[in-house]
Design a protein around this motif. Structure first.
Motif, PDB file in Angstrom:
ATOM      1  N   TRP A 188       0.847  -1.196   0.000  1.00 46.76           N
ATOM      2  CA  TRP A 188       0.000   0.000   0.000  1.00 46.76           C
ATOM      3  C   TRP A 188       0.883   1.247   0.000  1.00 46.76           C
ATOM      4  O   TRP A 188       1.909   1.309   0.697  1.00 46.76           O
ATOM      5  CB  TRP A 188      -0.906   0.019   1.214  1.00 46.76           C
ATOM      6  N   ASN A 190       0.616   5.801  -0.317  1.00 42.51           N
ATOM      7  CA  ASN A 190      -0.320   6.895  -0.064  1.00 42.51           C
ATOM      8  C   ASN A 190       0.244   8.214  -0.547  1.00 42.51           C
ATOM      9  O   ASN A 190       1.454   8.366  -0.747  1.00 42.51           O
ATOM     10  CB  ASN A 190      -0.675   6.977   1.418  1.00 42.51           C
ATOM     11  N   TRP A 215      -5.051   6.313  -0.137  1.00 38.54           N
ATOM     12  CA  TRP A 215      -4.264   5.078  -0.088  1.00 38.54           C
ATOM     13  C   TRP A 215      -4.547   4.261  -1.341  1.00 38.54           C
ATOM     14  O   TRP A 215      -5.691   4.167  -1.784  1.00 38.54           O
ATOM     15  CB  TRP A 215      -4.615   4.267   1.157  1.00 38.54           C
TER      16      TRP A 215
END
Length: 905
Positions: A188, A190, A215
């Protein structure tokens, strides 16, 4: 008194780990030993019932299952092979195989050898038991950390006695092991965005000062993982194609790559010679806000999903991980007094577009220059990507096309007359208007918000107006049906009868179950016809294969809807009617069931709602991100272990292999089942024992991973080529032996338009039980095949089943049968008003029930009947299970599901 109560220890059955799983496809039964397996297979899988000639398939025996290495073909594909089809593939974007350097290879070249790990390499798990435990605890049961520790503690007490170790010491050990899985790991990332336009002097509004965090996971990597997934092998198209029926040359629209849009994109892409021979991969995007909790505060999330258009619709419908979560978009919030501020509303929309542009930026190079990527079949191909289409509801479509609400995003129709349609929008037209027309005029006369820049402007071959996918769920079912027509019926009743009488009528409508039949007798006939036309449109448009005939049926249903809906104007309910036009996108994108919003909404449960419930609710998003990453790793590990043949048989097999290699090691050879099957666990058995904990909703009747050879057979009878009416009773052989009574049976059939497995198979229970869940009796109705020379209802009869039983005749053959009560068709055509067949129970001349015994091979599936209510109110206190005894005539409900709709047409 307490000391006089006898304390008797219950006789308990000892646990046995020596379980053998039934090898019959889809069966979930486990046996103690080989003898029990043989007993189970002979009793549960020896008899099947099918519907000859109605695209229903019989379950194949073990010997009939296709070789594992052979290409997997669905039941529809087998039908297509039998009924000649012509497929015309694109001549330039051909999806040729190549080596890892991009050099094209001959079509027959085998894929490079798979760098297989050893068959006992369960990394990061130590063995299969650890993996199965992790999958069960984290994916299926979704235990909290405290519950994981508790169950491991109790398990550890018994293990310590035998000096054995647990699979995991505590929940941290479990989480760390899952996180160490090397497969399916897309990290992930962001970024933050904030308002950067002119700010007012003095105190600035809070939303202008805040940063909004987004995200996401790299969509490029996610798409490559999907292409490399061996689970999609045989269910993916790399080349656009057109499909025709050989006999009448009708076009067939099925999967996404059969649509005109993919072909048109290939034509545009192939203008660059370096793309010749490449495979085209459309990136389909979907997003939809969802609320996880209202009682604990408005907890909204904005998930973003991705799927590739190459995967067949039947796999997408089966939710075989074709839809991936790639992001959570920001949801700006402000004080209510500022929520209508035009700057704030424009900022929210531009934040949406800027976020999408940033998230998909890594895909942009691959939209013009082919990339070498390994696919699920092991071959390398040169891949070129393209954006389109976007799955969203109307509210989000307005944001996508930068339009004012109530305008159409695909055509220039005015809000006051949306369903008439107009000239289609294009990005060139919109850009020209933005450059030459005042923004105020754009807003008022064109519905364009000129200050906004759609994210598609940053990508090649992407027109935001062509990006919109049809939204059957919200715009047709929820919007037109529920929010408009149903609401208008309530208004008509108030105008005609007054509020008090209208409420009494609405109460009666609620007791009638199916809305189309519920309003009959309470409203004018044209209102019923309008509902019928809309329902037929909704069901026809969801078929898995759309042909020219299907499009003609859709146009006819739409024409009738436009004709009959005027009753709401003539009765004074509406002065005008302006519903958003459902633009025909079937020719562009294939069958709409592959792009329905229901796919993303069902994903909300696993990707958003369940992870949120398992979180601590404090900073829940970070925990949800980790949970989704772990779920993807477990799924990827299962695919890898399956491909390496490590998950064959039961988990016990890997621990007790010597017992199975030498049957003499196995004790207690009594042939009994270890656990009595309930109906919920016997979905693929012919007969199932009744159980109070049966739950039809648990698996929704889906028969997954079922590859069978289509086999159409006539019902087996004692006398071949004769019906029971042809054989005099005195000539029938006598039988004085025992019979076995069963309380239910499971029908298996092809229903690709309903929730089903990847082969389109679905099962359904038919009950004949004297007491259902400790209540009244339940004797279901069913369709019985009678005449293969006709189609639809003319080939069938509806019956009520009072008993399932079987007996073994002197010739050694076992005959499963059913005791039934016949219905007869009231007329030989469907009711003109409701479009449904009408039936009534058949009785003999002396008033006795017209009963017969039939072989269950002639049973197709269950049938749903509804009383012909007429003008009378439903009597108070009447229960649904008394309907067949109280009413004389019944409608055959064809709107219970898509398979019944096609069957009872």
């Amino acid at each position: 008194m307490l000391d006089k109560i006898p304390h008797v220890q219950l006789k308990r059955q000892a646990f046995s780990a020596r379980h053998i799983q039934c090898s019959y496809p889809g069966c979930k039964c486990w046996l103690k030993n080989a003898s029990g397996l043989k007993c189970h297979q002979s009793s549960a899988h020896s008899h099947l019932f099918t519907h000859p000639g109605l695209q229903c398939t019989q379950r194949a025996s073990v010997e009939e299952i296709e070789d594992e290495e052979a290409p997997r073909r669905t039941n529809n594909e087998l039908w297509e092979l039998k009924h000649g089809l012509i497929q015309d593939y694109h001549e330039t974007l051909t999806g040729r195989i190549c080596d890892e350097n991009g050099n094209f290879l001959n079509p027959g070249t085998p894929p490079p050898p798979y760098m297989a790990k050893s068959p006992d390499n369960w990394t990061p798990y130590r063995n299969r038991l650890e993996f199965e435990c992790a999958d069960f605890i984290y994916t299926e049961n979704q235990m909290s950390a405290g519950d994981i520790n508790k169950i491991l503690y109790l398990w550890g007490i018994t293990s310590a006695v035998h000096h054995d170790n647990l699979p995991f010491s505590d929940y941290r050990d479990l989480y760390n092991t899952i996180n160490a899985t090397p497969l399916g790991d897309v990290a992930w990332e962001n970024f933050s965005l904030k308002y950067n336009s002119n700010k007012p002097t003095g105190e600035c509004l809070l939303w202008m000062e805040q940063s909004y965090e987004v995200w996401f996971r790299d969509p490029h990597t996610v798409a490559k993982n999907m292409l490399a997934n061996p689970d999609f092998k045989g269910g993916i198209d790399y080349t656009p194609y057109c499909e025709f029926q050989e006999k009448d040359e009708q076009c067939r629209y099925k999967d996404f790559m059969s649509g005109d849009w993919a072909w048109q994109q290939a034509d545009e892409i192939s203008q660059d010679p370096q793309t010749h021979g490449a495979a085209f991969v459309p990136i389909i995007i979907g997003s939809n806000k969802t609320t996880v909790s209202i009682a604990t505060g408005q907890n909204d999330y904005y998930p973003l999903y991705l799927l590739i258009g190459n995967v067949h619709n039947n796999i997408q419908q089966a939710h075989r991980n074709t839809l991936a979560l790639v992001g959570f978009l920001a949801i700006p919030k402000t004080e209510k007094k500022n929520s209508d501020d035009i700057k704030y509303r424009k900022f929210k929309k531009q934040l949406f577009h800027s976020s999408l542009s940033k998230i998909f930026a890594n895909l942009k190079p691959g939209m013009t220059t082919p990339e070498v990527t390994q696919c699920g079949d092991g071959h390398y191909q040169r891949i070129i990507y393209g954006l389109r289409p976007y799955i969203a509801d109307y509210e989000e479509q307005v944001v996508l096309v930068c339009m004012v609400k109530d305008w159409c995003g695909r055509c220039l129709a005015f809000p006051s007359n949306l369903d008439e349609g107009s000239i289609s929008w294009s990005c060139e037209h919109t850009d020209a208007l933005v450059d030459s027309v005042d923004f105020g005029i754009l807003w008022d006369e064109y519905g364009i918000i000129g200050e906004l820049v759609p994210f598609t402007n940053d990508f090649p071959r992407a027109d935001i107006h062509e990006l919109l996918a049809p939204n059957i769920l919200h715009q047709l079912i929820k919007g037109t049906f529920k929010d408009h027509l149903v609401e208008w019926v309530g208004q008509y009743l108030e105008l005609t009868h007054g509020k008090t009488r209208a409420k009494a009528i609405l109460d009666d409508i609620d007791r009638r179950y199916v809305y189309l039949l519920a309003i009959e007798g309470h409203v004018p006939d044209d209102m019923v016809r309008a509902f019928r036309a809309l329902l037929e449109f909704c069901y026809i448009v969801r078929v898995d294969v759309v042909t020219d005939d299907t499009l003609a049926e859709l146009n006819d249903a739409l024409r009738r809807f436009h004709t009959y809906r005027t009753i709401f104007q003539t009765t004074g309910v509406r002065f005008d009617i302006s519903l958003p036009q459902q633009h025909s996108l079937i020719r562009m994108f294939g069958a709409p069931n592959g792009l329905c919003l229901s796919i993303t909404e069902s994903k909300h449960i696993k990707a958003v709602k369940q992870p949120w419930r398992c979180s601590s609710k404090y900073n829940a998003l970070s925990q949800m991100l980790l949970a989704n990453q772990c779920l993807d790793k477990i799924t990827a590990a299962r695919v890898d272990f399956t491909m390496r043949g490590m998950l064959k048989g039961s988990c016990t097999f890997s621990y007790y292999n010597p017992f199975f290699e030498n049957p003499s090691y196995i004790g207690n050879d009594d042939g009994d089942l270890e656990v009595q099957q309930s109906q919920a666990r016997a979905g693929n058995n012919l007969f199932a024992i009744e159980s109070d904990d049966f739950d039809d909703v648990e698996d929704q009747g889906i028969v997954d991973d079922m590859d069978v050879i289509a086999d159409v057979q006539l019902a087996r009878t004692l006398y071949n080529h004769h019906s029971s009416a042809d054989v005099p009773l005195c000539d029938c052989p006598s039988y004085m032996g025992p019979i076995k009574i069963f309380h239910s049976a499971a029908a298996t059939f092809v229903a690709p338009s309903d929730p089903s497995g990847i082969t389109g198979m679905r099962h359904q229970h038919i009950h004949a039980v004297p007491s259902w869940r400790n209540g009244p009796a339940r004797f279901d109705c069913a369709f019985v095949n009678m005449d293969d020379r006709h189609d639809g209802m003319l080939s069938m009869i509806v019956v009520q089943i009072f008993c399932f039983f079987s007996f073994t005749f002197t010739n050694g053959c076992t005959y499963p049968c059913a005791l039934i009560h016949w219905f007869y068709r009231i007329t030989e055509e469907r009711d003109e008003l409701t479009g449904m067949w009408m039936v009534a129970l058949s009785f003999n001349e002396d008033g006795s029930r017209d009963l017969s015994i039939i072989h269950i091979d002639s049973i197709i599936r269950s049938a749903h009947l509804l009383p012909i209510f007429g003008m009378q109110f439903v009597p108070r206190g009447l229960q649904f299970y008394d309907s067949l005894d109280v009413y004389r005539g019944f409608y055959v409900n064809r709107f219970i599901d898509h398979h019944a709709f096609m069957l009872a047409s």
